[in-house]
Design a protein around this motif. Sequence first.
Motif, PDB file in Angstrom:
ATOM      1  N   THR A  99       0.683  -1.198  -0.063  1.00 59.79           N
ATOM      2  CA  THR A  99       0.024  -0.033  -0.143  1.00 59.79           C
ATOM      3  C   THR A  99       0.913   1.194  -0.101  1.00 59.79           C
ATOM      4  O   THR A  99       0.548   2.321   0.607  1.00 59.79           O
ATOM      5  CB  THR A  99      -0.888  -0.139   1.148  1.00 59.79           C
ATOM      6  OG1 THR A  99      -0.120   0.055   2.453  1.00 59.79           O
ATOM      7  CG2 THR A  99      -1.810  -1.137   1.050  1.00 59.79           C
TER       8      THR A  99
ATOM      9  N   THR B 282       2.518   4.617  -0.964  1.00 63.57           N
ATOM     10  CA  THR B 282       2.060   5.718  -1.838  1.00 63.57           C
ATOM     11  C   THR B 282       3.131   6.773  -1.969  1.00 63.57           C
ATOM     12  O   THR B 282       2.605   7.872  -2.732  1.00 63.57           O
ATOM     13  CB  THR B 282       0.628   6.190  -1.260  1.00 63.57           C
ATOM     14  OG1 THR B 282       0.757   6.803  -0.023  1.00 63.57           O
ATOM     15  CG2 THR B 282      -0.436   5.239  -1.488  1.00 63.57           C
TER      16      THR B 282
ATOM     17  N   VAL C  92      -1.036   0.551  -5.910  1.00 64.72           N
ATOM     18  CA  VAL C  92      -1.570  -0.372  -4.938  1.00 64.72           C
ATOM     19  C   VAL C  92      -2.430  -1.435  -5.367  1.00 64.72           C
ATOM     20  O   VAL C  92      -3.716  -0.950  -6.253  1.00 64.72           O
ATOM     21  CB  VAL C  92      -2.119   0.610  -3.717  1.00 64.72           C
ATOM     22  CG1 VAL C  92      -1.096   1.397  -3.276  1.00 64.72           C
ATOM     23  CG2 VAL C  92      -3.328   1.379  -4.001  1.00 64.72           C
TER      24      VAL C  92
ATOM     25  N   TRP D 130      -5.359  -2.605  -0.800  1.00 70.08           N
ATOM     26  CA  TRP D 130      -5.850  -1.288  -0.479  1.00 70.08           C
ATOM     27  C   TRP D 130      -7.253  -1.270   0.442  1.00 70.08           C
ATOM     28  O   TRP D 130      -7.187  -0.664   1.423  1.00 70.08           O
ATOM     29  CB  TRP D 130      -6.127  -0.471  -1.809  1.00 70.08           C
ATOM     30  CG  TRP D 130      -6.237   1.079  -1.470  1.00 70.08           C
ATOM     31  CD1 TRP D 130      -7.302   1.860  -1.624  1.00 70.08           C
ATOM     32  CD2 TRP D 130      -5.329   1.941  -0.884  1.00 70.08           C
ATOM     33  NE1 TRP D 130      -7.222   2.964  -1.477  1.00 70.08           N
ATOM     34  CE2 TRP D 130      -5.983   3.459  -0.991  1.00 70.08           C
ATOM     35  CE3 TRP D 130      -4.055   1.702  -0.722  1.00 70.08           C
ATOM     36  CZ2 TRP D 130      -5.155   4.328  -0.537  1.00 70.08           C
ATOM     37  CZ3 TRP D 130      -3.374   3.025  -0.071  1.00 70.08           C
ATOM     38  CH2 TRP D 130      -3.938   4.236  -0.167  1.00 70.08           C
TER      39      TRP D 130
ATOM     40  N   ALA E  71      -6.741  -2.657   3.879  1.00 71.67           N
ATOM     41  CA  ALA E  71      -6.153  -1.939   4.804  1.00 71.67           C
ATOM     42  C   ALA E  71      -7.000  -0.716   5.351  1.00 71.67           C
ATOM     43  O   ALA E  71      -6.540   0.148   6.210  1.00 71.67           O
ATOM     44  CB  ALA E  71      -4.929  -0.984   4.068  1.00 71.67           C
TER      45      ALA E  71
END
Length: 196
Positions: free
Chosen positions: A96, A98, A125, A130, A133
């Motif tokens: 994940t 970024t 991702v 994603w 999470a």
Amino acid sequence: MTICTKLAAGFVALCGAAGMAAAETYDLDALRRAVEKYKDVEVALSEGYIPDPSGQCVHAATEGLPAEWGGMGVHYLHPGMLVLAPPGDRVDGMGTHTDFMKPAILLYEPQADGTMELVGIENLVFEAAWKAAGYEEAPMMNGRMWDYMADKPETSADEAHGFMPHYDQHIWLFRENPMGEAMPFNPNVTCDHHQM
């Protein structure tokens, strides 16, 4: 169950703030300085980036899209940032990541002399990771929601370029894109000199 649903009711506001961490703002000149070292593809390789296992150079025409959209180039992936799963039918992962200051993907255009020219960066991702999470919407960068890509079985093209469904964001730092610096394809990027 997400971390937000595990917290006490008094901390729910913090979860909303945490969700906002997916909306990030970057100065493009600062990004250029941060990734300029990867103009030397050997530096990228030494830091763990690898060419896309599919071996492809992504161009709109080969994806069943208008050729005038241009290309993306050859993707060099960082398996640790993407937390790639073992090889399968499609590239998958649990990352994940970024942070564009340390992008998970570098975009190179093959040159006539066999060298690779850095044209942009990308983060990606995987949708399942994603959502696991705790995020419900795509990440955002400089006010733009990342693109969603998933293969459509009813078409002959591979809209996800060999990847499982995912969100991604391209940034064209070293090659002007008349469509915009954050658009997925760039008319000024070609795969004409790509060799498998």
